[in-house]
Write a protein that holds these residues in place. Sequence first.
Motif, short mmCIF file in Angstrom:
data_model
loop_
_atom_site.label_atom_id
_atom_site.label_comp_id
_atom_site.label_asym_id
_atom_site.label_seq_id
_atom_site.Cartn_x
_atom_site.Cartn_y
_atom_site.Cartn_z
N MET A 1 69.99 140.09 56.64
CA MET A 1 69.73 139.59 57.28
C MET A 1 71.03 141.19 58.92
SD MET A 1 70.25 138.40 60.41
CE MET A 1 70.47 138.42 62.64
N ALA A 2 72.12 141.49 58.61
CA ALA A 2 72.38 143.08 58.30
C ALA A 2 71.30 144.27 58.46
CB ALA A 2 73.66 143.77 57.84
N SER B 1 67.60 144.32 58.22
CA SER B 1 66.80 143.49 59.23
C SER B 1 67.09 144.78 60.92
CB SER B 1 66.67 142.77 59.23
OG SER B 1 66.94 141.60 59.59
N MET B 2 68.16 143.96 60.65
CA MET B 2 69.04 144.37 62.30
C MET B 2 69.31 145.64 62.58
SD MET B 2 72.42 143.48 64.64
CE MET B 2 72.86 141.56 63.48
N MET C 1 67.10 148.62 64.88
CA MET C 1 67.87 149.03 65.95
C MET C 1 67.12 150.84 66.10
SD MET C 1 71.52 147.66 65.97
CE MET C 1 72.31 149.21 66.30
#
Length: 155
Positions: free
Chosen positions: A1-2, A4-5, A9
């Motif tokens: 999750m992190a 890909s975030m 960004m």
Amino acid sequence: MAPSMIVAMLLDETRPASAIEVYLGRCLGFGLLTIAVLTVMLTGSIPLTSTIAEPVTAEDEDPKAPYGLPTLIVTSVFHSASAFYAYTWYATGGQGAFATAVLAHSVLAAIGLWCVLFASGNGKISRRTGADKRTTGFPFSNSEAAKKHAGKKGI
């Protein structure tokens, strides 16, 4: 999750802002406006009482603006850092909006520095000549001192 975030960004492609980005951007804007109003109030530029008997000064002993000088120093550092940050964006992207931001923040930081250096102490004004006794020859010539010592010879 992190991861890909973080990758999302860092993308350079333009996309419409999401609802949370719009919300956070507006909250940041309102926060900056609130800090600006607090800065003006804490420096004593806006009186907090309805009666004014004497003007607000930048002295530490003045009870009307006890946080004036510290607020001025903090906001000057903020504008210096913002000018540097906008300059780094201008240097990498070359957009004119960042050049305008550099100019605006630099002017505000310079005014704050000028006020910290020269507006925070009482001048020693001579009763006889009306000149400031603390003047020196740097960076401008001291014409009052030159007039005073014009007829005297050095020992």
